[in-house]
Design a protein around this motif. Structure first.
Motif, PDB file in Angstrom:
ATOM      1  N   ALA A 213      37.997 -35.261  40.592  1.00 27.63           N
ATOM      2  CA  ALA A 213      36.834 -36.148  40.517  1.00 27.63           C
ATOM      3  C   ALA A 213      35.812 -35.649  39.513  1.00 27.63           C
ATOM      4  CB  ALA A 213      36.193 -36.286  41.903  1.00 27.63           C
ATOM      5  N   ARG A 214      35.687 -34.343  39.364  1.00 24.13           N
ATOM      6  CA  ARG A 214      34.751 -33.814  38.373  1.00 24.13           C
ATOM      7  C   ARG A 214      35.191 -34.158  36.961  1.00 24.13           C
ATOM      8  NH1 ARG A 214      34.309 -29.523  42.239  1.00 24.13           N
ATOM      9  NH2 ARG A 214      35.839 -28.198  41.173  1.00 24.13           N
ATOM     10  N   ILE A 215      36.504 -34.156  36.728  1.00 25.58           N
ATOM     11  CA  ILE A 215      37.014 -34.560  35.413  1.00 25.58           C
ATOM     12  C   ILE A 215      36.734 -36.042  35.166  1.00 25.58           C
ATOM     13  CG2 ILE A 215      39.087 -34.826  34.009  1.00 25.58           C
ATOM     14  CD1 ILE A 215      38.197 -31.943  34.334  1.00 25.58           C
ATOM     15  N   VAL A 216      36.943 -36.857  36.188  1.00 24.39           N
ATOM     16  CA  VAL A 216      36.667 -38.288  36.058  1.00 24.39           C
ATOM     17  C   VAL A 216      35.200 -38.521  35.739  1.00 24.39           C
ATOM     18  CG1 VAL A 216      36.631 -40.498  37.285  1.00 24.39           C
ATOM     19  CG2 VAL A 216      38.568 -38.937  37.589  1.00 24.39           C
ATOM     20  N   ARG A 217      34.323 -37.850  36.469  1.00 23.91           N
ATOM     21  CA  ARG A 217      32.885 -38.001  36.235  1.00 23.91           C
ATOM     22  C   ARG A 217      32.499 -37.529  34.833  1.00 23.91           C
ATOM     23  NH1 ARG A 217      29.342 -35.729  34.241  1.00 23.91           N
ATOM     24  NH2 ARG A 217      29.959 -33.783  35.240  1.00 23.91           N
ATOM     25  N   PHE A 218      33.135 -36.449  34.369  1.00 26.53           N
ATOM     26  CA  PHE A 218      32.908 -35.981  33.004  1.00 26.53           C
ATOM     27  C   PHE A 218      33.257 -37.058  31.990  1.00 26.53           C
ATOM     28  CE2 PHE A 218      35.297 -34.237  29.332  1.00 26.53           C
ATOM     29  CZ  PHE A 218      34.248 -33.670  28.631  1.00 26.53           C
ATOM     30  N   LEU A 219      34.387 -37.720  32.169  1.00 24.52           N
ATOM     31  CA  LEU A 219      34.812 -38.749  31.226  1.00 24.52           C
ATOM     32  C   LEU A 219      33.944 -40.001  31.295  1.00 24.52           C
ATOM     33  CD1 LEU A 219      38.700 -38.467  31.469  1.00 24.52           C
ATOM     34  CD2 LEU A 219      37.251 -37.815  29.538  1.00 24.52           C
ATOM     35  N   ALA A 220      33.246 -40.166  32.396  1.00 26.22           N
ATOM     36  CA  ALA A 220      32.343 -41.315  32.518  1.00 26.22           C
ATOM     37  C   ALA A 220      30.950 -41.014  32.008  1.00 26.22           C
ATOM     38  CB  ALA A 220      32.256 -41.750  33.985  1.00 26.22           C
ATOM     39  N   GLY A 221      30.639 -39.729  31.805  1.00 27.49           N
ATOM     40  CA  GLY A 221      29.278 -39.329  31.485  1.00 27.49           C
ATOM     41  C   GLY A 221      29.038 -39.042  30.020  1.00 27.49           C
ATOM     42  N   GLU A 222      27.834 -38.639  29.728  1.00 26.08           N
ATOM     43  CA  GLU A 222      27.404 -38.437  28.352  1.00 26.08           C
ATOM     44  C   GLU A 222      28.055 -37.215  27.697  1.00 26.08           C
ATOM     45  OE1 GLU A 222      25.644 -40.499  26.472  1.00 26.08           O
ATOM     46  OE2 GLU A 222      25.808 -41.831  28.193  1.00 26.08           O
ATOM     47  N   GLU A 223      28.505 -36.246  28.501  1.00 24.53           N
ATOM     48  CA  GLU A 223      29.135 -35.059  27.906  1.00 24.53           C
ATOM     49  C   GLU A 223      30.390 -35.416  27.112  1.00 24.53           C
ATOM     50  OE1 GLU A 223      28.062 -33.737  32.209  1.00 24.53           O
ATOM     51  OE2 GLU A 223      28.621 -35.575  31.145  1.00 24.53           O
ATOM     52  N   SER A 224      31.035 -36.520  27.477  1.00 24.34           N
ATOM     53  CA  SER A 224      32.280 -36.927  26.809  1.00 24.34           C
ATOM     54  C   SER A 224      32.059 -38.144  25.917  1.00 24.34           C
ATOM     55  CB  SER A 224      33.357 -37.238  27.847  1.00 24.34           C
ATOM     56  OG  SER A 224      32.960 -38.334  28.661  1.00 24.34           O
ATOM     57  N   ALA A 225      30.850 -38.312  25.414  1.00 25.35           N
ATOM     58  CA  ALA A 225      30.488 -39.536  24.694  1.00 25.35           C
ATOM     59  C   ALA A 225      31.321 -39.796  23.446  1.00 25.35           C
ATOM     60  CB  ALA A 225      29.004 -39.494  24.324  1.00 25.35           C
ATOM     61  N   TYR A 226      32.017 -38.775  22.930  1.00 24.41           N
ATOM     62  CA  TYR A 226      32.830 -38.965  21.730  1.00 24.41           C
ATOM     63  C   TYR A 226      34.331 -38.982  22.058  1.00 24.41           C
ATOM     64  CZ  TYR A 226      33.349 -38.968  16.629  1.00 24.41           C
ATOM     65  OH  TYR A 226      33.613 -39.319  15.320  1.00 24.41           O
ATOM     66  N   MET A 227      34.665 -39.159  23.312  1.00 21.05           N
ATOM     67  CA  MET A 227      36.067 -39.233  23.741  1.00 21.05           C
ATOM     68  C   MET A 227      36.401 -40.656  24.171  1.00 21.05           C
ATOM     69  SD  MET A 227      36.533 -35.747  26.010  1.00 21.05           S
ATOM     70  CE  MET A 227      38.278 -36.127  26.342  1.00 21.05           C
ATOM     71  N   THR A 228      37.407 -41.231  23.552  1.00 20.73           N
ATOM     72  CA  THR A 228      37.895 -42.531  23.995  1.00 20.73           C
ATOM     73  C   THR A 228      39.349 -42.698  23.573  1.00 20.73           C
ATOM     74  OG1 THR A 228      37.375 -44.904  24.122  1.00 20.73           O
ATOM     75  CG2 THR A 228      37.218 -43.880  21.940  1.00 20.73           C
ATOM     76  N   GLY A 229      40.076 -43.522  24.324  1.00 18.11           N
ATOM     77  CA  GLY A 229      41.485 -43.774  24.044  1.00 18.11           C
ATOM     78  C   GLY A 229      42.390 -42.602  24.335  1.00 18.11           C
ATOM     79  N   GLN A 230      41.931 -41.664  25.180  1.00 19.91           N
ATOM     80  CA  GLN A 230      42.672 -40.425  25.394  1.00 19.91           C
ATOM     81  C   GLN A 230      43.391 -40.404  26.740  1.00 19.91           C
ATOM     82  OE1 GLN A 230      42.851 -38.253  22.757  1.00 19.91           O
ATOM     83  NE2 GLN A 230      41.729 -39.970  21.850  1.00 19.91           N
ATOM     84  N   ASN A 231      44.471 -39.623  26.772  1.00 15.39           N
ATOM     85  CA  ASN A 231      45.195 -39.331  28.006  1.00 15.39           C
ATOM     86  C   ASN A 231      45.029 -37.838  28.268  1.00 15.39           C
ATOM     87  OD1 ASN A 231      46.907 -41.889  28.747  1.00 15.39           O
ATOM     88  ND2 ASN A 231      47.013 -41.677  26.519  1.00 15.39           N
ATOM     89  N   LEU A 232      44.118 -37.509  29.155  1.00 20.77           N
ATOM     90  CA  LEU A 232      43.746 -36.116  29.389  1.00 20.77           C
ATOM     91  C   LEU A 232      44.578 -35.538  30.535  1.00 20.77           C
ATOM     92  CD1 LEU A 232      41.778 -33.861  28.564  1.00 20.77           C
ATOM     93  CD2 LEU A 232      40.218 -34.727  30.313  1.00 20.77           C
ATOM     94  N   ARG A 233      45.436 -34.578  30.184  1.00 20.81           N
ATOM     95  CA  ARG A 233      46.297 -33.948  31.205  1.00 20.81           C
ATOM     96  C   ARG A 233      45.498 -32.941  32.030  1.00 20.81           C
ATOM     97  NH1 ARG A 233      51.678 -32.549  27.755  1.00 20.81           N
ATOM     98  NH2 ARG A 233      50.144 -32.431  26.071  1.00 20.81           N
ATOM     99  N   VAL A 234      45.563 -33.105  33.332  1.00 17.70           N
ATOM    100  CA  VAL A 234      44.908 -32.195  34.271  1.00 17.70           C
ATOM    101  C   VAL A 234      45.972 -31.829  35.313  1.00 17.70           C
ATOM    102  CG1 VAL A 234      42.905 -31.828  35.751  1.00 17.70           C
ATOM    103  CG2 VAL A 234      42.779 -33.482  33.895  1.00 17.70           C
ATOM    104  N   ASP A 235      46.877 -30.947  34.890  1.00 13.52           N
ATOM    105  CA  ASP A 235      48.085 -30.708  35.687  1.00 13.52           C
ATOM    106  C   ASP A 235      48.378 -29.231  35.917  1.00 13.52           C
ATOM    107  OD1 ASP A 235      48.813 -29.922  33.163  1.00 13.52           O
ATOM    108  OD2 ASP A 235      50.616 -31.164  33.045  1.00 13.52           O
ATOM    109  N   GLY A 236      47.392 -28.366  35.663  1.00 10.90           N
ATOM    110  CA  GLY A 236      47.614 -26.944  35.850  1.00 10.90           C
ATOM    111  C   GLY A 236      48.573 -26.340  34.846  1.00 10.90           C
ATOM    112  N   GLY A 237      48.861 -27.080  33.763  1.00 11.80           N
ATOM    113  CA  GLY A 237      49.794 -26.598  32.749  1.00 11.80           C
ATOM    114  C   GLY A 237      51.252 -26.903  33.032  1.00 11.80           C
ATOM    115  N   GLU A 238      51.506 -27.761  34.033  1.00 16.74           N
ATOM    116  CA  GLU A 238      52.893 -28.001  34.458  1.00 16.74           C
ATOM    117  C   GLU A 238      53.739 -28.675  33.385  1.00 16.74           C
ATOM    118  OE1 GLU A 238      55.303 -29.849  38.299  1.00 16.74           O
ATOM    119  OE2 GLU A 238      53.193 -30.373  37.981  1.00 16.74           O
TER     120      GLU A 238
END
Length: 242
Positions: A213-238
């Protein structure tokens, strides 16, 4: 760093599928960061959770255009705007790939792809009216390395990755972003996961729904304002692909 409640003050987030798992964790995360939250799920749990946190909610399915529209309308009527949308889904059929029926594949299209397309149609005018915003879709790391356990999910979410690129290209000039969070093994309490389940994960543990949820909130917020169209892997490196 998370947004402070003051920095998100006045912002409104919709969480579809917010009754349990990552969706419910998103309801809590957004509310804790100053967002006014409107949440929906079929069970009623999203409505109860959002209401308990000072937000609003309703009961409905992400496969229903009417329910999605009612969710957007509730956010606008209650709070006057929409700034962020989180699309989360339940589980589709599982089994050997050629034993999945046409009906089950069609259900997967509704559950994992058209849910986002339909919500985008409904909410994009509202995001434009708010001066921009973000849509974040809960996906799976299996998009890059499909496995046999969840054939419908990985197939439809690969299509979602393409749609996300198309949407980001079209609406980026209007200040609207769309990204996907590709989660690995995620549980409310990672401590309940047997060690042999995580032996192939470099971090040797599952992710908590709160971490996701923290990653989701990051992508919705101003910290990620220059990120779009991305597939961000959050899988522990699997996943192993570069």
């Amino acid at each position: 760093m998370p947004e402070t409640p003051s920095s998100a003050s006045g912002k409104v987030a919709i969480v579809v599928g917010g009754g349990s798992g990552i969706g419910a964790a998103c309801v809590r995360e957004f509310a804790a960061n100053g967002y006014r939250v409107v949440a929906m799920s079929p069970s009623g749990r999203a409505r109860a959770l959002a209401t308990s946190l000072g937000g609003a909610g309703l009961d409905g399915s992400n496969t229903s255009v009417a329910d999605l529209g009612a969710c957007v309308d509730l956010a606008v009527s209650r709070y006057g705007r929409v700034d962020a949308v989180v699309n989360s889904s339940g589980h589709a059929a599982r089994g050997p790939v050629l034993e999945i029926t046409d009906e089950q594949w069609s259900e997967g299209v509704d559950l994992y792809l058209l849910n986002v397309v339909r919500m985008a149609r409904l909410v994009t005018p509202r995001l434009i009216a708010s001066g921009g915003g973000a849509i974040v879709n809960i996906s799976t790391a299996g998009v890059f390395e499909p496995g046999p356990m969840f054939p419908v999910s990985v197939t439809m979410r690969a299509a979602l990755a393409s749609f996300t690129k198309l949407y980001a290209n079209e609406y980026g000039p209007q200040g609207i972003r769309m990204n996907n969070v590709l989660t690995g093994l995620t549980k409310d309490d990672p401590g309940t996961v047997p060690a042999d389940w995580t032996s192939g994960i470099p971090l040797r543990r599952a992710q908590s729904t709160a971490e996701a949820a923290r990653i989701v909130r990051f992508l919705a917020g101003e910290e990620s304002a220059y990120m779009t169209g991305q597939n961000l892997r959050v899988d522990g490196g699997e996943t192993k692909s570069v």
